[in-house]
Design a protein around this motif. Structure first.
Motif, PDB file in Angstrom:
ATOM      1  N   VAL A 424       0.838  -1.204   0.000  1.00 34.13           N
ATOM      2  CA  VAL A 424       0.000   0.000   0.000  1.00 34.13           C
ATOM      3  C   VAL A 424       0.873   1.255   0.000  1.00 34.13           C
ATOM      4  O   VAL A 424       0.594   2.233  -0.698  1.00 34.13           O
ATOM      5  N   LEU A 425       1.949   1.222   0.794  1.00 35.55           N
ATOM      6  CA  LEU A 425       2.863   2.364   0.843  1.00 35.55           C
ATOM      7  C   LEU A 425       3.524   2.589  -0.512  1.00 35.55           C
ATOM      8  O   LEU A 425       3.693   3.733  -0.963  1.00 35.55           O
ATOM      9  N   GLN A 426       3.886   1.497  -1.177  1.00 39.43           N
ATOM     10  CA  GLN A 426       4.490   1.597  -2.502  1.00 39.43           C
ATOM     11  C   GLN A 426       3.499   2.191  -3.502  1.00 39.43           C
ATOM     12  O   GLN A 426       3.856   3.016  -4.350  1.00 39.43           O
ATOM     13  N   ILE A 427       2.244   1.774  -3.378  1.00 37.73           N
ATOM     14  CA  ILE A 427       1.191   2.327  -4.238  1.00 37.73           C
ATOM     15  C   ILE A 427       0.999   3.813  -3.952  1.00 37.73           C
ATOM     16  O   ILE A 427       0.864   4.631  -4.859  1.00 37.73           O
ATOM     17  N   TYR A 428       1.004   4.162  -2.660  1.00 32.31           N
ATOM     18  CA  TYR A 428       0.821   5.558  -2.242  1.00 32.31           C
ATOM     19  C   TYR A 428       1.876   6.462  -2.881  1.00 32.31           C
ATOM     20  O   TYR A 428       1.567   7.522  -3.423  1.00 32.31           O
ATOM     21  N   HIS A 429       3.134   6.034  -2.819  1.00 33.12           N
ATOM     22  CA  HIS A 429       4.206   6.861  -3.378  1.00 33.12           C
ATOM     23  C   HIS A 429       4.178   6.837  -4.909  1.00 33.12           C
ATOM     24  O   HIS A 429       4.498   7.842  -5.554  1.00 33.12           O
ATOM     25  N   GLY A 430       3.807   5.696  -5.497  1.00 37.20           N
ATOM     26  CA  GLY A 430       3.810   5.581  -6.949  1.00 37.20           C
ATOM     27  C   GLY A 430       2.722   6.377  -7.631  1.00 37.20           C
ATOM     28  O   GLY A 430       2.886   6.816  -8.776  1.00 37.20           O
ATOM     29  N   LEU A 431       1.579   6.582  -6.936  1.00 39.78           N
ATOM     30  CA  LEU A 431       0.467   7.311  -7.544  1.00 39.78           C
ATOM     31  C   LEU A 431       0.851   8.731  -7.921  1.00 39.78           C
ATOM     32  O   LEU A 431       0.325   9.293  -8.881  1.00 39.78           O
ATOM     33  N   ALA A 432       1.743   9.317  -7.144  1.00 37.98           N
ATOM     34  CA  ALA A 432       2.103  10.721  -7.361  1.00 37.98           C
ATOM     35  C   ALA A 432       2.705  10.951  -8.746  1.00 37.98           C
ATOM     36  O   ALA A 432       2.585  12.037  -9.305  1.00 37.98           O
ATOM     37  N   GLU A 433       3.350   9.936  -9.297  1.00 40.38           N
ATOM     38  CA  GLU A 433       4.017  10.136 -10.587  1.00 40.38           C
ATOM     39  C   GLU A 433       3.424   9.269 -11.704  1.00 40.38           C
ATOM     40  O   GLU A 433       3.895   9.304 -12.833  1.00 40.38           O
ATOM     41  N   ALA A 434       2.384   8.487 -11.384  1.00 37.99           N
ATOM     42  CA  ALA A 434       1.831   7.561 -12.371  1.00 37.99           C
ATOM     43  C   ALA A 434       1.265   8.288 -13.590  1.00 37.99           C
ATOM     44  O   ALA A 434       1.494   7.873 -14.733  1.00 37.99           O
ATOM     45  N   LEU A 435       0.518   9.366 -13.353  1.00 38.81           N
ATOM     46  CA  LEU A 435      -0.051  10.108 -14.478  1.00 38.81           C
ATOM     47  C   LEU A 435       1.037  10.752 -15.330  1.00 38.81           C
ATOM     48  O   LEU A 435       0.995  10.686 -16.556  1.00 38.81           O
ATOM     49  N   GLN A 483      -8.162   8.354  -0.909  1.00 35.64           N
ATOM     50  CA  GLN A 483      -7.673   8.881   0.365  1.00 35.64           C
ATOM     51  C   GLN A 483      -6.687  10.019   0.161  1.00 35.64           C
ATOM     52  O   GLN A 483      -6.629  10.952   0.959  1.00 35.64           O
ATOM     53  N   THR A 484      -5.885   9.949  -0.886  1.00 37.15           N
ATOM     54  CA  THR A 484      -4.874  10.987  -1.130  1.00 37.15           C
ATOM     55  C   THR A 484      -5.424  12.158  -1.929  1.00 37.15           C
ATOM     56  O   THR A 484      -4.722  13.155  -2.117  1.00 37.15           O
ATOM     57  N   GLY A 485      -6.669  12.043  -2.418  1.00 33.68           N
ATOM     58  CA  GLY A 485      -7.250  13.122  -3.198  1.00 33.68           C
ATOM     59  C   GLY A 485      -6.848  13.122  -4.659  1.00 33.68           C
ATOM     60  O   GLY A 485      -7.201  14.044  -5.414  1.00 33.68           O
ATOM     61  N   GLN A 486      -6.106  12.085  -5.112  1.00 37.62           N
ATOM     62  CA  GLN A 486      -5.656  12.036  -6.502  1.00 37.62           C
ATOM     63  C   GLN A 486      -6.709  11.449  -7.434  1.00 37.62           C
ATOM     64  O   GLN A 486      -6.520  11.424  -8.647  1.00 37.62           O
ATOM     65  N   ILE A 487      -7.811  10.968  -6.862  1.00 37.29           N
ATOM     66  CA  ILE A 487      -8.838  10.324  -7.675  1.00 37.29           C
ATOM     67  C   ILE A 487      -9.443  11.292  -8.696  1.00 37.29           C
ATOM     68  O   ILE A 487      -9.833  10.881  -9.794  1.00 37.29           O
ATOM     69  N   ALA A 488      -9.522  12.572  -8.343  1.00 35.48           N
ATOM     70  CA  ALA A 488     -10.111  13.553  -9.263  1.00 35.48           C
ATOM     71  C   ALA A 488      -9.301  13.648 -10.553  1.00 35.48           C
ATOM     72  O   ALA A 488      -9.856  13.612 -11.657  1.00 35.48           O
ATOM     73  N   ILE A 490      -7.182  11.416 -11.722  1.00 33.85           N
ATOM     74  CA  ILE A 490      -7.226  10.122 -12.415  1.00 33.85           C
ATOM     75  C   ILE A 490      -8.544   9.979 -13.171  1.00 33.85           C
ATOM     76  O   ILE A 490      -8.575   9.527 -14.319  1.00 33.85           O
ATOM     77  N   SER A 491      -9.645  10.362 -12.526  1.00 31.86           N
ATOM     78  CA  SER A 491     -10.958  10.227 -13.154  1.00 31.86           C
ATOM     79  C   SER A 491     -11.081  11.113 -14.392  1.00 31.86           C
ATOM     80  O   SER A 491     -11.639  10.698 -15.416  1.00 31.86           O
ATOM     81  N   GLU A 492     -10.569  12.328 -14.299  1.00 31.64           N
ATOM     82  CA  GLU A 492     -10.620  13.212 -15.465  1.00 31.64           C
ATOM     83  C   GLU A 492      -9.757  12.665 -16.606  1.00 31.64           C
ATOM     84  O   GLU A 492     -10.094  12.814 -17.780  1.00 31.64           O
ATOM     85  N   TRP A 493      -8.647  12.014 -16.240  1.00 37.92           N
ATOM     86  CA  TRP A 493      -7.826  11.380 -17.272  1.00 37.92           C
ATOM     87  C   TRP A 493      -8.605  10.269 -17.953  1.00 37.92           C
ATOM     88  O   TRP A 493      -8.565  10.121 -19.181  1.00 37.92           O
ATOM     89  N   VAL A 494      -9.328   9.451 -17.151  1.00 31.14           N
ATOM     90  CA  VAL A 494     -10.114   8.346 -17.704  1.00 31.14           C
ATOM     91  C   VAL A 494     -11.162   8.886 -18.680  1.00 31.14           C
ATOM     92  O   VAL A 494     -11.308   8.379 -19.807  1.00 31.14           O
ATOM     93  N   ILE A 495     -11.887   9.920 -18.274  1.00 25.96           N
ATOM     94  CA  ILE A 495     -12.925  10.489 -19.134  1.00 25.96           C
ATOM     95  C   ILE A 495     -12.314  11.016 -20.435  1.00 25.96           C
ATOM     96  O   ILE A 495     -12.818  10.758 -21.532  1.00 25.96           O
ATOM     97  N   PRO A 521     -16.910   7.959  -4.963  1.00 26.18           N
ATOM     98  CA  PRO A 521     -17.631   8.829  -4.019  1.00 26.18           C
ATOM     99  C   PRO A 521     -17.027  10.214  -3.902  1.00 26.18           C
ATOM    100  O   PRO A 521     -17.739  11.189  -3.678  1.00 26.18           O
ATOM    101  N   GLU A 522     -15.706  10.332  -4.071  1.00 22.39           N
ATOM    102  CA  GLU A 522     -15.064  11.642  -3.976  1.00 22.39           C
ATOM    103  C   GLU A 522     -15.529  12.563  -5.112  1.00 22.39           C
ATOM    104  O   GLU A 522     -15.666  13.771  -4.922  1.00 22.39           O
ATOM    105  N   GLN A 523     -15.795  11.971  -6.279  1.00 20.87           N
ATOM    106  CA  GLN A 523     -16.268  12.792  -7.401  1.00 20.87           C
ATOM    107  C   GLN A 523     -17.680  13.305  -7.147  1.00 20.87           C
ATOM    108  O   GLN A 523     -18.015  14.427  -7.518  1.00 20.87           O
TER     109      GLN A 523
END
Length: 690
Positions: A424-435, A483-488, A490-495, A521-523
């Motif tokens: 989970v920690l690895q995912i947490y740090h990786g999300l910041a640069e995934a996009l 939880q990190t607020g990055q879903i917004a 990511i979701s806009e990228w998906v759309i 739910p955050e969206q």
């Protein structure tokens, strides 16, 4: 306030000594000792003020200090104080010397402050705003110069005590002002940590600091015995400082908001319990609690409501543990309980169950009814750790496992949880640069309808190709992104990516079809989100009729009023809405009528039961289909994997199916090939029928 009191007292002692040393004829070693004593009193006073001010700093980590730099900051304060006193107590004091004395004193205050800041050893290092640093230096110099000038100017005038008190307050404000302006200049990088193998912990500093303050006071009292006119004032100062030290000890161990013990007090209490356990061999447990979705209370109702909820929860938590247990707040919405003498899982489980049961009842905050849940993790000494940090970390790991497994539950620590936590920690740090590194991609899973399984649309699913962990499904990282607020983002990228891909297929001559996109739910909670989405899709050149958004039943039922409003906004913008995972959130007929969605997707759990639960499983699915049809909704069955499931669904009148039996999620290129094949096949069937 305590730091200001100490700074004012140190300032008074300094001004008193400046005037007194200038009035007596001393020379040689005697003068040196007077100056040294005064410098020690002044330097220790300013140094104590600085670190008392540091205790007021709320940080999301345990602070530790470099002992060498901490000592150096004290030495700087004393040395510069000595030279300032030496200059300002000369018999012939010119404007130049007075200016030099103020400069030295201001420089000493600033040097001591920034050396003390460097002692924190924060990684990555603290950065500073240049303008605020310059302002802090200016404050220290100007007020130091004014205070020394007044000390000399009015030493023979009447009401000298009152005037000196006034200037002591001014100089105290200067010292405190310089400190807090300097603090506001500091920029702590996100994710910064403070750890030193041989550093002075904040809890240890609590014991050292009052001793230094008292030592400085004693030196001041000894130097002041030559003039009895100041005895009463110094006695009052002594009482004030003792009072301040007592209050400091209390504040250092009590959470200011809730009134229960804080992290420092918990660490101290647990260390005592560890020593006792080493003697008597009795185990004990640490319970770590985290409130779910507390951020929503702050965001939608305000921080005042959030503070009231934390106070109410602290009272209830204290009431639902035993009298010998120790409850503390670590910070934010995190609490911890030291369960004294509990080593058996069933004993700790009983208390955890009692706490979770209480949370199922309502909290009344500002005349509003709030209901919250919590995740609880439990670690036991000595099985799960033999130190405070080990027990806390392992209880925290267990709490996170509870959060990942349905929330509003408790878990006991298991060593296997550490591997999951590390991932989970690895995912947490990786999300910041995934996009930014283009690590996300989309796959498309087809949906079929009719007796002949005609292709009628697809669902877009995100995938993350991590450089070390490989391909990750949404179940593995979406919760962390929320939880990190990055879903917004990511979701806009998906759309945007769905729209881009649809334009590519249209340009290749493929017929248009409807694509479903999942909403988190955050969206739903974002203001005017439906308008933003409509704007993105309109700019991409895609008609709203070709996009469908899916909302899970669990999310919709958690906040039905909000979900109903967002669904209406999307429908007004021309989009269809589907209720996903139906059957897992215990929807009522009233809410189904309120939502009025276009499509109802039966959860795969019920579809798999068609093969294993016999008539009961079939009855449930049949009832859902009949219910949806009565409300004029299209029914989609998710997770169809066997021929028997497909046959039963068709017999029940299910409108559409989706699953591995008919089509697995495919990359855009493979899905394009699938579309061409299906288009040709359906064209052939239509031609043959004619």
């Amino acid at each position: 306030m305590l730091s200001l009191i100490v700074a004012t007292l140190a300032s008074y002692a300094t001004l008193d000594l400046v005037a007194r040393i200038r009035l007596i004829d001393v020379s040689g070693k005697k003068r040196f000792y007077w100056l040294l004593g005064g410098a020690a009193a002044m330097g220790m006073g300013i140094w104590s003020m600085h670190f008392i001010g540091m205790l007021a700093l709320q940080m999301p980590m345990q602070m530790e200090y470099d002992p060498w730099l901490t000592g150096a900051s004290l030495l700087i304060g004393i040395c510069i104080s000595y030279f300032a006193l030496h200059v300002t107590t000369r018999n012939s004091l010119t404007t130049c010397y007075l200016f030099l004395g103020g400069l030295l004193m201001g420089t000493g205050i600033a040097a001591m402050h920034y050396t003390g800041m460097a002692a924190m050893r924060v990684h990555p290092a603290i950065h500073y705003r240049p303008l605020l640093v310059i302002l802090s230096l200016f404050i220290a110099f100007v007020f130091s110069w004014m205070a020394l000038w007044i000390a000399v100017k009015f030493q023979h005038q009447r009401q000298i005590i009152l005037k000196r008190c006034g200037m002591s307050i001014a100089m105290g404000l200067a010292i405190a002002g310089m400190h807090y302006v300097g603090m506001s200049a500091a920029i702590f990088p996100p994710g910064a940590v403070c750890h030193m193998p041989n550093g002075i912990s904040q809890s240890s500093f609590m014991l050292i600091l009052p001793a230094f303050s008292l030592c400085g006071l004693i030196m001041t009292l000894v130097l002041s015995t030559l003039d009895t006119r100041f005895d009463l004032l110094l006695l009052r100062s002594h009482l004030s400082l003792e009072d301040a030290n007592k209050r400091l000890k209390i504040l250092a161990s009590v959470d200011a908001l809730t009134g229960i013990p804080n992290r420092n007090a918990f660490i101290e209490k647990t260390e005592e319990r560890l020593l006792q356990a080493a003697r008597d061999g009795r185990p004990f447990s640490v319970m770590y609690l985290d409130l779910e979705e507390f951020k929503n209370v702050n965001d939608f109702l305000g921080h005042a409501a959030g503070d009231e909820l934390l106070k109410a929860f602290a009272r209830e938590l204290t009431a639902h543990v035993r009298s010998g247990d120790f409850v503390a707040r670590l910070g934010g919405d995190e609490f911890v309980v030291l369960l004294n003498g509990l080593g058996q899982p069933k004993e700790a489980a009983s208390i955890a169950t009692s706490i979770l049961d209480r949370l199922r009842k309502d909290f009344i905050v500002q005349n509003m009814t709030l209901r919250i849940t919590a995740s609880v993790g439990i670690a036991t000494y000595p099985i799960d750790g033999s130190s405070v940090s080990a027990l806390l970390n392992n209880a925290d790991t267990a709490m996170y496992a509870a959060k990942q497994n349905g929330r509003n539950s408790y878990r006991f620590f298991d060593p296997a949880m550490k591997d999951a936590a590390a991932k989970v920690l690895q995912i947490y740090h990786g999300l910041a640069e995934a996009l930014g590194k283009n690590q996300f991609s989309l796959v498309f899973q087809a949906k079929f309808g009719g007796l002949h399984n005609h292709f009628i649309g697809a669902e877009a699913l995100i995938r993350w190709t991590h450089p070390e962990m490989g391909e990750l499904s949404p179940l593995e990282f979406i919760a962390t992104a929320e939880q990190t607020g990055q879903i917004a983002q990511i979701s806009e990228w998906v759309i945007g990516e769905v729209c881009r891909q649809m334009k590519v297929w249209t340009a290749l001559g493929l017929p248009p079809f409807k694509v479903a996109i999942n909403l988190s739910p955050e969206q739903l909670r974002q203001d005017r989100y439906a308008e933003r989405v409509a704007d993105i899709i309109r700019k991409a050149g895609i008609e709203p009729q070709w996009i469908m958004f899916e909302v899970t039943e669990t999310v919709a039922m958690r906040e039905p009023a909000l979900a109903g409003e967002v669904i209406r906004q999307f429908e007004q913008a021309g989009f269809d809405i589907a209720l996903d995972d139906f059957g897992t959130g215990y929807s009522s007929m009233a809410y189904l009528r309120q939502f009025r969605v276009k499509e109802l997707k039966i959860d795969r759990l019920f579809i798999s039961a068609l093969d294993g639960d016999g008539e009961e499983g079939e009855a449930i699915v049949s009832a859902i289909i009949a219910l949806a049809h009565s409300l004029h909704m299209t029914v989609v069955a998710e997770g169809v994997e066997t021929v028997s499931q497909l046959k039963k669904l068709k017999d029940m009148g299910c409108d559409q199916v989706q699953g591995f039996l008919l089509g697995k999620p495919l990359s855009p290129d493979k899905f394009e090939a699938f579309l061409r094949r299906r288009t040709n096949e359906e064209a052939s069937i239509e031609k043959a029928s004619q």
